[in-house]
Design a protein around this motif. Structure first.
Motif, PDB file in Angstrom:
ATOM      1  N   GLU A  22       0.519  -1.496  -0.100  1.00 34.11           N
ATOM      2  CA  GLU A  22       0.625   0.291   0.436  1.00 34.11           C
ATOM      3  C   GLU A  22       0.781   1.707   0.331  1.00 34.11           C
ATOM      4  O   GLU A  22       0.982   2.396  -1.102  1.00 34.11           O
ATOM      5  CB  GLU A  22      -1.047  -0.268   0.940  1.00 34.11           C
ATOM      6  CG  GLU A  22      -1.875  -0.887   1.077  1.00 34.11           C
ATOM      7  CD  GLU A  22      -2.891  -0.784   2.116  1.00 34.11           C
ATOM      8  OE1 GLU A  22      -2.411  -1.158   3.732  1.00 34.11           O
ATOM      9  OE2 GLU A  22      -4.420  -1.578   2.411  1.00 34.11           O
ATOM     10  N   GLN A  23       1.931   1.263   0.616  1.00 38.56           N
ATOM     11  CA  GLN A  23       3.097   2.364   1.094  1.00 38.56           C
ATOM     12  C   GLN A  23       3.468   2.669  -0.308  1.00 38.56           C
ATOM     13  O   GLN A  23       3.821   3.796  -0.684  1.00 38.56           O
ATOM     14  CB  GLN A  23       3.923   2.103   1.692  1.00 38.56           C
ATOM     15  CG  GLN A  23       3.084   1.781   2.945  1.00 38.56           C
ATOM     16  CD  GLN A  23       4.379   2.003   4.127  1.00 38.56           C
ATOM     17  OE1 GLN A  23       5.607   1.965   4.730  1.00 38.56           O
ATOM     18  NE2 GLN A  23       3.948   0.612   5.468  1.00 38.56           N
ATOM     19  N   GLU A  28       3.597   5.644  -5.951  1.00 38.01           N
ATOM     20  CA  GLU A  28       3.733   5.505  -7.200  1.00 38.01           C
ATOM     21  C   GLU A  28       2.456   6.878  -7.533  1.00 38.01           C
ATOM     22  O   GLU A  28       2.836   7.644  -8.814  1.00 38.01           O
ATOM     23  CB  GLU A  28       3.272   3.793  -7.434  1.00 38.01           C
ATOM     24  CG  GLU A  28       4.415   3.132  -7.536  1.00 38.01           C
ATOM     25  CD  GLU A  28       3.358   1.693  -8.403  1.00 38.01           C
ATOM     26  OE1 GLU A  28       2.488   1.666  -8.320  1.00 38.01           O
ATOM     27  OE2 GLU A  28       4.218   1.264  -7.991  1.00 38.01           O
ATOM     28  N   ARG A  29       1.530   6.317  -6.742  1.00 40.76           N
ATOM     29  CA  ARG A  29       0.342   8.215  -6.989  1.00 40.76           C
ATOM     30  C   ARG A  29       0.405   9.133  -7.063  1.00 40.76           C
ATOM     31  O   ARG A  29       0.305  10.290  -7.286  1.00 40.76           O
ATOM     32  CB  ARG A  29      -0.908   7.523  -6.453  1.00 40.76           C
ATOM     33  CG  ARG A  29      -1.339   6.094  -6.831  1.00 40.76           C
ATOM     34  CD  ARG A  29      -2.094   5.600  -8.545  1.00 40.76           C
ATOM     35  NE  ARG A  29      -2.537   5.240  -8.553  1.00 40.76           N
ATOM     36  CZ  ARG A  29      -1.540   3.810  -9.350  1.00 40.76           C
ATOM     37  NH1 ARG A  29      -0.231   3.762  -9.321  1.00 40.76           N
ATOM     38  NH2 ARG A  29      -2.237   2.550  -9.800  1.00 40.76           N
TER      39      ARG A  29
END
Length: 92
Positions: A22-23, A28-29
């Protein structure tokens, strides 16, 4: 590079894991902040926002003359179409 982190939900106070995957997704986003709510509380907020009833207005379809229910207040300067006529126009 990333390691699982245990965070505390600001909504319910329960601990939840912010996984390495998730990190990486957040990075990336370009998300700057860590999540502040657990999955259960995030889902509850999303569902609450979706379930709020929308007001619909009744108008006369400009193509067939039938009744059209629309989620906006119709204005006299723009035509309003029922869902069937709108779909036909969109397909053409």
């Amino acid at each position: 590079m990333y390691q699982d982190k245990t965070l505390v939900c600001k909504e319910c106070g329960e601990e939840f894991v912010f996984t390495a995957g998730e990190q990486e997704f957040y990075a990336e986003r370009g998300f700057q902040n860590e999540p502040q709510r657990c999955k259960k509380c995030r889902d509850a907020r999303k569902n609450a926002a979706r379930s709020t009833s929308r007001e619909f207005f009744t108008a006369t379809c400009a193509a067939c003359g039938g009744e059209a229910k629309v989620p906006f207040e119709p204005k006299s300067d723009r035509p309003v179409y029922c869902s069937e006529c709108f779909a036909k126009m969109k397909a053409e």
